[in-house]
Design a protein around this motif. Structure first.
Motif, mmCIF file in Angstrom:
data_model
loop_
_atom_site.group_PDB
_atom_site.id
_atom_site.type_symbol
_atom_site.label_atom_id
_atom_site.label_comp_id
_atom_site.label_asym_id
_atom_site.label_seq_id
_atom_site.Cartn_x
_atom_site.Cartn_y
_atom_site.Cartn_z
ATOM 1 N N UNK A 247 0.834 -1.199 0.000
ATOM 2 C CA UNK A 247 0.000 0.000 0.000
ATOM 3 C C UNK A 247 0.868 1.249 0.000
ATOM 4 N N UNK A 248 1.950 1.233 0.754
ATOM 5 C CA UNK A 248 2.875 2.366 0.793
ATOM 6 C C UNK A 248 3.474 2.613 -0.593
ATOM 7 N N UNK B 175 -10.901 12.994 -0.561
ATOM 8 C CA UNK B 175 -9.661 12.868 0.209
ATOM 9 C C UNK B 175 -8.586 12.284 -0.699
ATOM 10 N N UNK B 176 -7.352 12.662 -0.426
ATOM 11 C CA UNK B 176 -6.200 12.138 -1.168
ATOM 12 C C UNK B 176 -5.135 11.781 -0.146
ATOM 13 N N UNK C 239 0.847 5.869 -7.301
ATOM 14 C CA UNK C 239 -0.469 6.237 -7.848
ATOM 15 C C UNK C 239 -1.423 6.623 -6.718
ATOM 16 N N UNK C 240 -1.183 7.743 -6.056
ATOM 17 C CA UNK C 240 -1.998 8.100 -4.893
ATOM 18 C C UNK C 240 -3.482 8.318 -5.210
#
Length: 100
Positions: free
Chosen positions: A9-10, A46-47, A16-17
């Motif tokens: 996930x990190x 949210x980002x 690709x946030x």
């Protein structure tokens, strides 16, 4: 210690946030460890983005992705570039030995 899913996930957040599922359970663990932060945008969107600590973790895992300092800014040999040796896998590494 991060789980393999948390590491993945990190890395996904780094690459690709905007494509990350904000309901992923791994985000909570990363937020708790202050490896990522949430940015609240207009319209309730949210980002997620990496913090400096999160970038450091990724750089430690794969230092080839980290920006490399030039030898000129490092102050070695007045900017002279030593020969860079190729290692298996096509990755090159500069080894800088401090003088004196």
């Amino acid at each position: 210690m991060l789980s393999p899913h948390e590491f993945a996930t990190l890395m996904l957040i780094s690459q690709a946030p905007d494509q990350i599922d904000m309901n992923r359970a791994e985000l909570d663990a990363l937020l708790e460890r202050q490896l990522v932060m949430l940015e609240h945008r207009a319209g309730g969107a949210r980002r997620v983005y990496l913090t400096g600590k999160g970038r450091t973790v990724l750089d430690a895992l794969h230092p080839g992705d980290a920006p490399r300092r030039s030898l000129e800014t490092a102050g070695n040999d007045g900017g002279a570039r030593p020969e860079t040796r190729s290692v298996p896998g096509g990755i090159t590494t500069d080894i800088v030995v401090p003088s004196g």
